[in-house]
Structure formats: C-alpha cells, structure tokens
Design an enzyme around this catalytic site. Structure first.
Site, PDB file in Angstrom:
ATOM      1  N   LYS A  40      25.577  53.311  40.187  1.00  0.00           N
ATOM      2  CA  LYS A  40      24.463  52.535  40.759  1.00  0.00           C
ATOM      3  C   LYS A  40      23.456  53.477  41.408  1.00  0.00           C
ATOM      4  O   LYS A  40      22.248  53.354  41.220  1.00  0.00           O
ATOM      5  CB  LYS A  40      25.004  51.526  41.798  1.00  0.00           C
ATOM      6  CG  LYS A  40      25.699  50.338  41.149  1.00  0.00           C
ATOM      7  CD  LYS A  40      26.458  49.456  42.135  1.00  0.00           C
ATOM      8  CE  LYS A  40      27.253  48.402  41.343  1.00  0.00           C
ATOM      9  NZ  LYS A  40      28.073  47.515  42.155  1.00  0.00           N
TER      10      LYS A  40
ATOM     11  N   GLN B 296      29.874  47.070  48.142  1.00  0.00           N
ATOM     12  CA  GLN B 296      30.756  47.090  46.969  1.00  0.00           C
ATOM     13  C   GLN B 296      32.041  46.319  47.250  1.00  0.00           C
ATOM     14  O   GLN B 296      32.691  46.537  48.277  1.00  0.00           O
ATOM     15  CB  GLN B 296      31.047  48.548  46.577  1.00  0.00           C
ATOM     16  CG  GLN B 296      31.820  48.702  45.277  1.00  0.00           C
ATOM     17  CD  GLN B 296      31.050  48.258  44.032  1.00  0.00           C
ATOM     18  OE1 GLN B 296      29.827  48.240  44.007  1.00  0.00           O
ATOM     19  NE2 GLN B 296      31.770  47.897  42.997  1.00  0.00           N
TER      20      GLN B 296
ATOM     21  N   ASP C  83      22.574  41.424  45.095  1.00  0.00           N
ATOM     22  CA  ASP C  83      23.717  40.934  44.306  1.00  0.00           C
ATOM     23  C   ASP C  83      23.565  39.439  44.005  1.00  0.00           C
ATOM     24  O   ASP C  83      24.198  38.926  43.079  1.00  0.00           O
ATOM     25  CB  ASP C  83      25.020  41.088  45.119  1.00  0.00           C
ATOM     26  CG  ASP C  83      25.852  42.283  44.673  1.00  0.00           C
ATOM     27  OD1 ASP C  83      25.802  42.639  43.495  1.00  0.00           O
ATOM     28  OD2 ASP C  83      26.566  42.843  45.530  1.00  0.00           O
TER      29      ASP C  83
HETATM   30  N1  GUN Z   1      32.442  44.924  42.452  1.00  0.00           N
HETATM   31  C1  GUN Z   1      32.533  44.728  41.116  1.00  0.00           C
HETATM   32  N2  GUN Z   1      31.376  44.206  40.645  1.00  0.00           N
HETATM   33  C2  GUN Z   1      30.552  44.079  41.700  1.00  0.00           C
HETATM   34  C3  GUN Z   1      29.210  43.601  41.838  1.00  0.00           C
HETATM   35  O1  GUN Z   1      28.536  43.173  40.893  1.00  0.00           O
HETATM   36  N3  GUN Z   1      28.696  43.640  43.111  1.00  0.00           N
HETATM   37  C4  GUN Z   1      29.421  44.071  44.167  1.00  0.00           C
HETATM   38  N4  GUN Z   1      28.837  44.050  45.358  1.00  0.00           N
HETATM   39  N5  GUN Z   1      30.670  44.513  44.064  1.00  0.00           N
HETATM   40  C5  GUN Z   1      31.228  44.518  42.834  1.00  0.00           C
END
Ligand code: GUN
Length: 302
Positions: free
Chosen positions: A54, A98, A121
C-alpha cells in the site's frame, strides 16, 4: 469457447496512471498532494506485506505516505489517541488501520473512531450508509467491491438489466457489491440476488447469472455446471491451499486457489478473472482512488 481473461494486473496499471496524472494536475493547480497513513499493529507477516504494498503504491502515484507501525501490545486507548491525531492532521486525507487487530482491541470501536471523511476503507457506518443511499451520497466505496465494479465496466460487460448473483454476504465484499450493482446509474442498474450458506439450491441461482460474483472463501465452490454459458465470472476468493518454491525468488510462497473451478469455468464463461492476478491487485488500486477522492472532496473539486 475460452473466456476472455479480465486481468486486475493490467487494469491496475491503467488506473494508477490515471491517478498519477490527476495527482500531478492537482499539485500544479492547488499545491497539495493526497496524504495516506497506514497504521500497522504488530508483525503479522501477511499484514506487513499488504501494508508495504500500500505504501509503495501510494509513493508511486505521488502521494505523501506515512507508515505508522505500533507494537502488538499497544493499548486500545493509545490507538484511539493515534487515530484522533491523524483525524486532526490536515496533511492526511486517508487513514487505514490494517486488519485484523490484536484480540485486546475492539475493532468496531477503532473503525468507528476514524473520521468518516478520511475513512478510505469505507468501513465506517456513515460510509456504509452513504453507499446504501447511493448516487452523490457515496463517498468511499469499499476497495474490493469498487475494484470488482471497475473490472466489470472496463471489460465492457453490460450491467443494466443484467442478472447479478453474488455468492457470500460479508460486510466487506458480498453486501456492498450487491448494493452497488443494484443502484441506478452507470456500471450498475442490475437485478441482484445474494446467495449464502442459508440458501437452498445455490447452483440454480448461479446458473441464472449474467454476472456471477463469488466471495465465499471456499476453494473451488463454484462448479462449471453452475455457470451460464457466456457469463462474466468474478472470483474474489484467495484461498491458500499449500506452498511452493517461487521460480523467481527461490522463496516459499503460498499456492492460491479461487472460489471457482477456473480451468473448467473458463471453457463456459464469456469472461473470467484468474486467481491470482484478478481481483487481488484491484483492492490497493481502489484505495489510492479513494484517497485521491478524499483530497478532491476537501478541495471542493470532487
Ligand atoms: N486487511 C485485509 N484486507 C484489508 C483491507 O482492505 N483494509 C484493511 N484496513 N485491512 C485489511
């Protein structure tokens, strides 16, 4: 017949180029770039590699990026205080915590603490509500469903009046993508059915689908005879079914399998996403799109 492959790896490149160009134009006109912070708690290897990707992607498209890594024993109060700090930070447009979080932290409390206008998100109840209302109310569609819709549209698949069947009712994929596809407007306007573990005759529903979106987390759940000839099949499943040694790096890597029996399904479908290389690369791409959108809202140019 062999289906056309819908490749997230290719669509990602197109979208990241579009974002990069837009970031440059905004920087030239307004003197600012989007800022994204990712908060990582602990050292879960999968989470660490997602967050690294990311951050790398944010850097590539010209954002300011901050990786805030915290120890696994951070208290809930300290994490909430950290979120509050970024809520108030003018240079930050997107906050991502996350998941999953350590057991001693209440995930709901944490997600609800993020300013809805920085919730890239799209997990905050305010943004879930905005998505449900649809149209101009929508701020941040959750990243995986947004990526799925983008793939369907860019593959040239007609959605208006299409029978869409979604397999799975999770809050992060099944429910939001079903909601998005039924909205009035471009890339949607479909007739939507959600099937789930309580559904009778799941196969009969799937067989009606012009667009079949599968997010069940069950490897090989969808059999070729469940697929209508010519249908568009989107496989969201990323199931680790074993390990192998990478030819490129010599390191052990996971063997991934989707929720659809791909080899057989591709002989029946009109178009299909592979696993890996299908929906996977789209999630981070749409996170970038949401972060850019957040800045555009702030500047009044969205
Ligand atoms: N963990 C796995 N996929 C995601 C996601 O799309 N967003 C977040 N915040 N955590 C994750």
């Amino acid at each position: 017949m062999t289906a056309k492959l819908i490749l997230g790896t290719e669509i990602r490149e197109q979208i990241l180029e579009e974002i990069t160009a837009e970031v440059k134009a905004i920087k030239a006109k307004h003197g600012v770039v989007p800022g994204l912070v990712t908060i990582l708690i602990g050292e879960n290897p999968a989470s660490m590699s997602y967050v690294t990707l990311k951050i790398q992607t944010a850097h590539r498209v010209g954002f300011t990026e901050v990786q805030d890594s915290q120890p696994v024993d951070i208290s809930e109060a300290d994490l909430l205080a950290l979120i509050d700090k970024y809520n108030k930070d003018d240079s930050i447009n997107g906050i991502l915590v996350q998941l999953p979080l350590p057991k001693h932290i209440n995930e709901k409390k944490v997600l609800n603490a993020i300013d809805p206008d920085k919730d890239v998100d799209g997990f905050h109840p305010v943004n879930v509500g905005r998505l449900m209302i649809g149209g101009s109310e929508v701020r941040f569609p959750p990243c995986t469903p947004a990526g799925i819709q983008e793939m369907i549209v860019r593959a040239g698949v007609e959605t208006k009046g299409a029978e869409v069947v979604v397999v799975g009712r999770s809050n992060i994929v099944g429910k939001p993508i079903a909601n998005m596809m039924l909205q009035k407007g471009a890339g949607a306007n479909s007739t939507v059915t959600i099937v789930h573990t309580g559904t009778k005759n799941m196969d009969a529903h799937c067989k009606r689908a012009d667009i079949l979106i599968v997010a069940a987390g069950v490897p090989g759940l969808v059999k070729p005879e469940w697929i209508k000839p010519g249908a568009c099949v989107i496989d969201v499943g990323v199931n680790r079914v074993g390990e192998k040694v990478s030819e490129k790096t010599g390191k052990k890597i996971a063997i991934l399998k989707g929720d659809v029996d791909f080899d057989a399904a591709k002989e029946i479908a009109g178009s299909i996403t592979p696993v890996p290389g299908g929906v996977g690369p789209m999630t981070i791409t749409m996170l970038m799109k949401n972060t850019l959108k957040s800045l555009k809202f702030k500047l009044g140019i969205a």
